[in-house]
Design an enzyme around this catalytic site. Structure first.
Site, PDB file in Angstrom:
ATOM      1  N   ARG A  33      -8.107   8.726  -9.115  1.00 25.83           N
ATOM      2  CA  ARG A  33      -8.578   8.951  -7.736  1.00 25.83           C
ATOM      3  C   ARG A  33      -7.420   9.357  -6.809  1.00 25.83           C
ATOM      4  O   ARG A  33      -6.345   8.793  -6.829  1.00 25.83           O
ATOM      5  CB  ARG A  33      -9.229   7.679  -7.204  1.00 25.83           C
ATOM      6  CG  ARG A  33      -9.812   7.799  -5.796  1.00 25.83           C
ATOM      7  CD  ARG A  33      -8.862   7.293  -4.749  1.00 25.83           C
ATOM      8  NE  ARG A  33      -9.464   7.297  -3.400  1.00 25.83           N
ATOM      9  CZ  ARG A  33      -8.760   7.084  -2.289  1.00 25.83           C
ATOM     10  NH1 ARG A  33      -7.465   6.866  -2.361  1.00 25.83           N
ATOM     11  NH2 ARG A  33      -9.345   7.100  -1.127  1.00 25.83           N
TER      12      ARG A  33
ATOM     13  N   THR B 276      -1.354   2.554   4.626  1.00 30.82           N
ATOM     14  CA  THR B 276      -0.698   3.864   4.512  1.00 30.82           C
ATOM     15  C   THR B 276       0.193   4.096   5.710  1.00 30.82           C
ATOM     16  O   THR B 276      -0.201   3.825   6.836  1.00 30.82           O
ATOM     17  CB  THR B 276      -1.792   4.958   4.499  1.00 30.82           C
ATOM     18  OG1 THR B 276      -2.514   4.835   3.282  1.00 30.82           O
ATOM     19  CG2 THR B 276      -1.211   6.356   4.614  1.00 30.82           C
TER      20      THR B 276
ATOM     21  N   THR C 233       1.412   6.869   0.581  1.00 32.34           N
ATOM     22  CA  THR C 233       0.502   5.751   0.270  1.00 32.34           C
ATOM     23  C   THR C 233       0.393   5.535  -1.231  1.00 32.34           C
ATOM     24  O   THR C 233       0.637   6.461  -2.017  1.00 32.34           O
ATOM     25  CB  THR C 233      -0.907   6.049   0.829  1.00 32.34           C
ATOM     26  OG1 THR C 233      -1.733   4.886   0.706  1.00 32.34           O
ATOM     27  CG2 THR C 233      -1.587   7.195   0.097  1.00 32.34           C
TER      28      THR C 233
ATOM     29  N   THR D  68      -5.421   7.260   8.485  1.00 33.19           N
ATOM     30  CA  THR D  68      -5.381   6.137   7.549  1.00 33.19           C
ATOM     31  C   THR D  68      -6.804   5.627   7.382  1.00 33.19           C
ATOM     32  O   THR D  68      -7.688   5.963   8.167  1.00 33.19           O
ATOM     33  CB  THR D  68      -4.435   5.023   8.061  1.00 33.19           C
ATOM     34  OG1 THR D  68      -4.386   3.967   7.098  1.00 33.19           O
ATOM     35  CG2 THR D  68      -4.890   4.453   9.380  1.00 33.19           C
ATOM     36  N   GLY D  69      -7.011   4.844   6.342  1.00 31.86           N
ATOM     37  CA  GLY D  69      -8.353   4.317   6.117  1.00 31.86           C
ATOM     38  C   GLY D  69      -8.988   4.913   4.875  1.00 31.86           C
ATOM     39  O   GLY D  69      -8.281   5.370   3.967  1.00 31.86           O
TER      40      GLY D  69
ATOM     41  N   SER E  34       0.815  -1.231   0.000  1.00 31.42           N
ATOM     42  CA  SER E  34       0.000   0.000   0.000  1.00 31.42           C
ATOM     43  C   SER E  34       0.833   1.259   0.000  1.00 31.42           C
ATOM     44  O   SER E  34       0.309   2.351   0.164  1.00 31.42           O
ATOM     45  CB  SER E  34      -0.905   0.035   1.230  1.00 31.42           C
ATOM     46  OG  SER E  34      -1.697  -1.110   1.274  1.00 31.42           O
TER      47      SER E  34
END
Ligand code: SD4
Length: 333
Positions: free
Chosen positions: A220, A192, A210, A243-244, A90
Site C-alpha cells: 500500500r 506524517t 511518512t 496528513t491523514g 509514523s
C-alpha cells in the site's frame, strides 16, 4: 504522544498569523482588511510550517533558513530530524510496519522551480526525503519505488539498516493479536511530517515523509509521496501538504487543489477549508471515521490549517517564535 500534549496557541475561531504587530486574519470569514498582507515589507521571512508537533524539525529548518540557506535545504533537513527520531512511529526509523511487519516509507520533495522527486515503498533506508531529493536532482524521473528506490539509494551512499525498532515490533505484535484494520483518528498512525518553507529570497519549497498508515496492506502507498496529493508547491502562489487518510487525499488531489484555490484568490485558510469540504461533502462520505488535515502557505507568508476532526495541529516558526498552533476543524459537535 507529543501531539496530545499540544499547547493551544490560537483560538479555534481564528488561527491567526502574527506578522509584526499585525494579526493577519486566517479566520473562517476574515474581514476584508484582515484578509491579506498589504505589502511584502510586512512578511517576516524566513518562515517554516509543518504538520503536527515537530518543533525540533522546524527549529532545524529555521537554523538553515537563518543562515541564508534555501527553502529546499531547510525542508529536507527539517524532515530528516523526525525521520531519525525513533520515538516518532509514523516516520522513518521506528515507523510502524505494515501488517506483515515490513516498515515501508513514502516521501517526496518539491523545489521553487516545480521540480520534484519521490520514493514509494522504500525499505531499509531511514532518510526517505533525501532519497527523494536525489531522485529529483540526479535522475530524469520523478518517482522510484520499492527495490529500485532502495538500490538507487544504496548507489548514492545511503546505508541500509533495519527500521523496525523493538518498540514498533512490540506494537505490531500486539496489533496482530486482534489484527483489526481500521484507521484510528489522531492516534499513532497519523504523524506524517509535511513541511513548507519560505527562505530569505521569498522562494518556497516543500517536503513530506511518512511510514504511512500503520498495519496497512503490504504494497500500500498513500498520498504522501504523490505530487499534487500529499504535497504541492507553486513558487508563484504557495504550497500545501496533507496528513491523514491518504486515500481520501488522493481522491481529491488535495494539495494541488489547495494551491489552485489560492491561485484563484483564496487565503491559505479558506483554501484548506474548501479542500476539506470537498471530502466531507461527498455523497456517502464516511468522514466521521477518518482524519485529513492540510496546512498551507501563500507567497505573502500567510498560513492556514484545517482538518476534519479536532486535535490536528501545525508547528510554525517565524520571527523567533517556534510554536504549535491548534488547527480549526470541521466536526464541531
Ligand atoms: C498516508 N497520509 O500514508 C499518510 C498517513 C499520515 O500521519 O498522514 N499519517 O496515508
Amino acid at each position: 504522544m507529543k501531539r496530545r500534549n499540544f499547547i493551544k496557541k490560537a483560538s479555534l475561531s481564528g488561527v491567526g498569523l502574527a506578522i509584526g504587530s499585525t494579526l493577519i486574519g486566517c479566520e473562517n470569514k476574515p474581514s476584508e482588511d484582515k484578509k491579506h498582507v498589504s505589502s511584502s515589507e510586512q512578511i517576516k521571512l524566513p518562515l517554516v510550517i509543518a504538520t503536527w508537533h515537530v518543533i525540533d524539525s522546524t527549529a532545524k529548518a529555521m537554523e538553515i533558513l537563518q543562515a541564508g540557506g534555501s527553502a529546499l535545504d531547510a525542508v529536507e533537513q527539517g524532515c530528516r530530524v523526525e525521520e531519525a527520531n525513533e520515538k516518532g512511529q509514523s516516520v522513518g526509523k521506528g515507523g510502524l510496519p505494515d501488517r506483515d511487519g515490513n516498515v515501508t516509507l513514502d516521501a517526496c520533495i518539491m523545489d521553487k522551480h516545480g521540480n520534484c522527486g519521490s520514493v514509494v515503498y522504500l525499505q531499509n533506508i531511514t532518510h526517505a526525503v533525501s532519497v527523494a531529493r536525489k531522485v529529483m536532482e540526479d535522475t530524469p524521473h520523478v518517482m522510484l519505488a520499492g527495490e529500485g528506490a532502495k538500490q538507487f539509494a544504496i548507489s548514492k551512499g545511503f546505508q541500509p539498516e533495519d527500521l523496525l525498532t523493538e518498540a514498533s515490533k512490540k506494537a505490531w505484535e500486539k496489533w496482530k493479536v486482534e489484527a483489526k484494520y481500521k484507521p484510528i483518528i489522531n492516534i499513532e498512525n497519523h504523524d506524517t511530517i509535511g513541511m513548507l518553507a519560505i527562505d530569505k529570497n521569498g522562494d518556497i519549497s516543500g517536503a513530506c515523509t511518512t511510514s504511512g498508515l500503520a498495519y496497512k496492506m503490504g504494497g500500500r502507498v498513500g498520498d504522501s509521496p504523490i505530487i499534487g496529493s500529499g504535497l504541492f508547491v507553486d513558487n508563484e502562489i504557495g504550497g500545501c501538504v496533507a496528513t491523514g487518510l491518504g486515500e481520501e487525499v488522493v481522491k481529491t488531489v488535495g494539495s494541488f487543489l489547495v494551491v489552485e484555490l489560492m491561485r484563484q484568490g483564496k487565503s491559505p485558510q479558506e483554501a484548506c477549508e474548501e479542500a476539506i469540504g470537498r471530502i466531507v461533502n461527498k455523497p456517502n462520505s464516511d468522514y466521521k471515521n477518518f482524519q485529513v488535515g492540510y496546512i498551507a502557505v501563500n507567497k505573502k507568508g500567510e498560513t492556514g490549517s484545517y482538518s476534519i476532526h479536532q486535535w490536528f495541529s501545525m508547528t510554525k516558526f517565524q520571527d523567533g517564535v517556534n510554536e504549535q498552533i491548534q488547527s480549526d476543524y470541521f466536526i464541531k459537535t
